[in-house]
Design an enzyme around this catalytic site. Structure first.
Site, short mmCIF file in Angstrom:
data_model
loop_
_atom_site.label_atom_id
_atom_site.label_comp_id
_atom_site.label_asym_id
_atom_site.label_seq_id
_atom_site.Cartn_x
_atom_site.Cartn_y
_atom_site.Cartn_z
N SER A 1 -50.11 -42.10 0.25
CA SER A 1 -49.29 -42.73 -0.79
C SER A 1 -49.30 -44.26 -0.63
O SER A 1 -49.56 -44.78 0.46
CB SER A 1 -47.86 -42.20 -0.69
OG SER A 1 -47.35 -42.48 0.59
N GLU B 1 -49.71 -33.37 8.56
CA GLU B 1 -48.99 -32.35 9.33
C GLU B 1 -48.65 -31.13 8.47
O GLU B 1 -48.22 -30.11 8.98
CB GLU B 1 -47.71 -32.95 9.93
CG GLU B 1 -46.64 -33.40 8.95
CD GLU B 1 -46.89 -34.76 8.29
OE1 GLU B 1 -48.06 -35.21 8.28
OE2 GLU B 1 -45.93 -35.35 7.75
N GLU C 1 -45.23 -42.05 -9.56
CA GLU C 1 -46.31 -41.10 -9.30
C GLU C 1 -45.62 -39.76 -9.02
O GLU C 1 -45.09 -39.54 -7.92
CB GLU C 1 -47.16 -41.52 -8.08
CG GLU C 1 -48.30 -40.55 -7.86
CD GLU C 1 -49.10 -40.77 -6.58
OE1 GLU C 1 -48.55 -41.25 -5.59
OE2 GLU C 1 -50.29 -40.42 -6.60
N CYS D 1 -55.05 -37.23 -6.38
CA CYS D 1 -54.90 -38.66 -6.65
C CYS D 1 -55.67 -39.06 -7.91
O CYS D 1 -55.45 -40.13 -8.45
CB CYS D 1 -55.39 -39.49 -5.48
SG CYS D 1 -57.15 -39.32 -5.23
N PHE E 1 -52.19 -34.63 2.57
CA PHE E 1 -52.18 -33.16 2.54
C PHE E 1 -53.06 -32.59 1.44
O PHE E 1 -53.46 -31.43 1.51
CB PHE E 1 -50.73 -32.65 2.36
CG PHE E 1 -50.24 -32.73 0.94
CD1 PHE E 1 -50.55 -31.72 0.03
CD2 PHE E 1 -49.48 -33.80 0.49
CE1 PHE E 1 -50.11 -31.79 -1.29
CE2 PHE E 1 -49.05 -33.88 -0.82
CZ PHE E 1 -49.37 -32.87 -1.71
N LYS F 1 -56.29 -38.09 12.25
CA LYS F 1 -54.88 -37.67 12.22
C LYS F 1 -54.64 -37.05 10.84
O LYS F 1 -54.38 -37.74 9.87
CB LYS F 1 -53.98 -38.90 12.42
CG LYS F 1 -52.60 -38.62 13.01
CD LYS F 1 -51.76 -37.63 12.24
CE LYS F 1 -51.11 -38.22 11.01
NZ LYS F 1 -50.48 -37.19 10.15
P1 NAD Z 1 -48.42 -39.62 2.63
O1 NAD Z 1 -48.56 -41.08 2.41
O2 NAD Z 1 -47.05 -39.05 2.74
O3 NAD Z 1 -49.17 -39.19 3.99
C1 NAD Z 1 -50.49 -39.59 4.27
C2 NAD Z 1 -50.67 -39.65 5.78
O4 NAD Z 1 -49.80 -40.64 6.33
C3 NAD Z 1 -50.34 -38.34 6.48
O5 NAD Z 1 -51.27 -38.14 7.53
C4 NAD Z 1 -48.93 -38.58 7.01
O6 NAD Z 1 -48.66 -37.86 8.20
C5 NAD Z 1 -48.90 -40.06 7.27
N1 NAD Z 1 -47.58 -40.66 7.04
C6 NAD Z 1 -46.63 -40.25 6.16
N2 NAD Z 1 -45.56 -41.08 6.20
C7 NAD Z 1 -45.85 -42.03 7.10
C8 NAD Z 1 -45.15 -43.19 7.57
N3 NAD Z 1 -43.94 -43.50 7.12
N4 NAD Z 1 -45.75 -43.95 8.51
C9 NAD Z 1 -46.98 -43.66 8.98
N5 NAD Z 1 -47.68 -42.57 8.56
C10 NAD Z 1 -47.13 -41.77 7.63
O7 NAD Z 1 -49.27 -38.88 1.48
P2 NAD Z 1 -49.34 -37.34 1.17
O8 NAD Z 1 -48.05 -36.90 0.58
O9 NAD Z 1 -49.88 -36.59 2.33
O10 NAD Z 1 -50.49 -37.34 0.05
C11 NAD Z 1 -50.23 -37.60 -1.30
C12 NAD Z 1 -50.46 -39.06 -1.62
O11 NAD Z 1 -51.79 -39.43 -1.28
C13 NAD Z 1 -50.35 -39.37 -3.10
O12 NAD Z 1 -49.68 -40.59 -3.26
C14 NAD Z 1 -51.79 -39.46 -3.56
O13 NAD Z 1 -52.00 -40.25 -4.72
C15 NAD Z 1 -52.41 -40.08 -2.38
N6 NAD Z 1 -53.85 -39.85 -2.34
C16 NAD Z 1 -54.66 -40.89 -2.63
C17 NAD Z 1 -56.02 -40.70 -2.65
C18 NAD Z 1 -56.94 -41.83 -2.96
O14 NAD Z 1 -58.13 -41.67 -2.76
N7 NAD Z 1 -56.47 -42.96 -3.44
C19 NAD Z 1 -56.57 -39.44 -2.34
C20 NAD Z 1 -55.70 -38.40 -2.03
C21 NAD Z 1 -54.33 -38.63 -2.02
#
Ligand code: NAD
Length: 492
Positions: free
Chosen positions: A225, A175, A377, A280, A148, A172
């Protein structure tokens, strides 16, 4: 209520098994519903991408590059509209959303010039009359799953490079802020991308699992994450897909005793609280070495008092709300915990900022490394300060941390900085730069639990990820000196 659908084969598709709420984080009210794709809708998007692949792969490099040039012009012309959409669903300030977009545009520019980097190698006369050469070919259908916190930039990290290399794409998005993906899809269409080359499926885990299990998906780029990154990497690779999965972070900013305290405090504040700490590459832990701690904590606290927290509609706001109520409450709950002394408690500033999911910038000093402040985090505007006595202790914290996304050192000593650059077990290092996100012609990626897979994202590593190499050994007998005789089978 506004409805947000998918983008499949060049048109909006408004269907899904369930509808998920999309909030306005600045007001706390629901502003739209987004369709959550079923496995059948994901299949339709993947098969559109699969069908579009042969013609897109066959399109000349100059044609694919031209599409990127046109896309860049369209994104540039629509900067304000895109940024407004990012702010409306994510909550970040308009200036911050424009900054995100600027970093995304770098990736379009890199992709437009990528044909120069897609050249292969050629060895003449490897054996008598034999030449050997390598060519890069696309993988097929690539899926991108994005978080997000950068709804415009992170998809651009992926699809610009993937498309110019000749792949087709299914995105994808998160959401929580899904609309900008549809605007980008429409701009790609206007730029000349044929139907099916770029698709968007909205949704949550169901859509992700459908992509991971679809045999027509050849590769997956994920950013999110760490637990989900690990899951996506394990599941995707088990299915034979090429996967890069970027995870979470706990970025340390080491401040040595000789650092310019004012500059370090400015950096800690912008990198700790910019985008409400939902980056991140945000600085989450300041590691204060020796006597710098007291003046540094005082300078950070002084600057926090001047930060204006508010909605993106307030042109003077410097920090917006968090993404959801649950996330805001989770982040705020840390401030009631043991393991550090709260210097600035952002809960008191939250209500004044508006009815949405606000939390003011918060500062916690003397954080212990066994506390949740340090181990988790937090992904919000809670900046921890850990005090240590030496460079070696600071380095050990950076290197022992399970995450290895970014780290930074603040010092006036070039030798110490150079040593840190050498020693840090981390993918991206800043020297007097708090958020060292590489420019698009380098590549982005962390180490340890911040990245699963082998290749970093975008830039040259992105091209490596989105192509596979074929090596050709060729022999064209010289008619003047030889006859065709490959040695086997013998013609009798
Ligand atoms: P998230 O892991 O909750 O979601 C990321 C994506 O995975 C979304 O599209 C979501 O719909 C999907 N998703 C969520 N739960 C899932 C599951 N159980 N099974 C399959 N798909 C699932 O992350 P977020 O809250 O949207 O974003 C924040 C996180 O992203 C933080 O941990 C941040 O550090 C990380 N991030 C990392 C980078 C990087 O380059 N390393 C960059 C941006 C964000």
């Amino acid at each position: 209520m506004r409805r947000i659908g998918h983008w499949i084969n060049g048109s909006i598709v408004d269907s899904g098994a369930t509808e998920l709420p999309v909030f306005d984080p600045a007001t706390g009210t629901q502003q739209a519903v987004v369709m959550a794709a079923t496995t059948a809708e994901v299949r339709a998007a993947v098969s559109a991408a699969r069908d579009a692949y042969p013609a897109w792969r066959a399109a000349s490099l100059s044609r694919r590059s031209e599409v990127m040039f046109r896309f860049r012009e369209l994104v540039d012309a629509n900067r304000k509209e895109i940024a407004a959409l990012v702010s409306a669903e994510h909550g970040k300030t308009v200036a911050d959303a424009l900054g995100e977009l600027a970093r995304g545009i770098e990736n379009i520019e890199f992709a437009a010039g990528a044909p120069a980097l897609l050249k292969g190698g050629f060895t003449e006369q490897a054996s008598t009359g034999v030449d050997v050469y390598s060519i890069r070919q696309p993988l097929g259908v690539v899926a991108g799953i994005t978080p997000f916190n950068f709804p415009a930039m992170v998809p651009m990290w992926m699809f610009c490079t993937a498309l110019v290399a000749g792949n087709t794409f299914v995105l994808k998005p998160s959401e929580k802020d899904p609309s900008v993906s549809l605007l980008l899809a429409d701009l790609l269409r206007q730029a000349g991308t044929p139907d099916g080359v770029f698709n968007v499926v909205q949704g949550d885990r169901v859509a992700v699992d459908a992509l991971l299990s679809d045999v027509d998906v050849d590769a997956v780029s994920f950013v999110g994450s760490t637990p989900v990154a690990r899951y996506v990497h394990e599941t995707g690779t088990q299915g034979g897909k090429r996967v890069q999965a970027l995870g979470g972070a706990k970025n340390h900013m080491v401040v040595l005793p000789d650092a310019d305290v004012g500059a370090a405090a400015d950096a800690a504040v912008s990198a700790g609280y910019g985008s409400a700490g939902e980056r991140c590459m945000a600085v989450s832990v300041v590691v204060a070495v020796g006597a710098v701690a007291d003046p540094l904590v005082a300078a950070i606290a002084e600057r926090i008092a001047a930060i204006r927290v508010g909605p993106a509609s307030d042109p003077d706001a410097e920090m917006g709300p968090l993404i959801t109520r649950e996330h805001r409450d989770r982040v705020a709950s840390y401030l009631a915990r043991d393991g550090g002394s709260v210097v600035v408690d952002g809960r008191s500033a939250a209500a004044a900022a508006g009815p949405g999911f606000f939390l003011g910038p918060s500062l916690v000093d003397n954080v212990t490394t066994d506390s949740g402040y340090y181990t988790d985090e937090i992904f919000g505007p809670v900046l921890s300060v850990v005090r240590v006595d030496s460079y070696d202790e600071a380095l050990a914290l950076v290197n022992d941390n399970p995450y290895g996304n970014g780290t930074a050192i603040f010092t006036r000593d070039g030798g110490a900085a150079r040593r840190f650059q050498y020693d840090a077990v981390c993918g991206m290092v800043g020297i007097n730069v708090p958020i060292p996100v590489p420019v698009a012609y380098y590549s982005f990626g962390g180490w340890k639990a911040s990245l699963f897979g082998d290749l970093h994202m975008y830039g040259p590593a992105g091209l490596d990820f989105y192509t596979r190499t074929k090596v050709v050994t060729a022999r064209w007998p010289d008619p003047a000196t030889s006859t065709v005789d490959l040695g086997f089978p013998k013609v009798r």
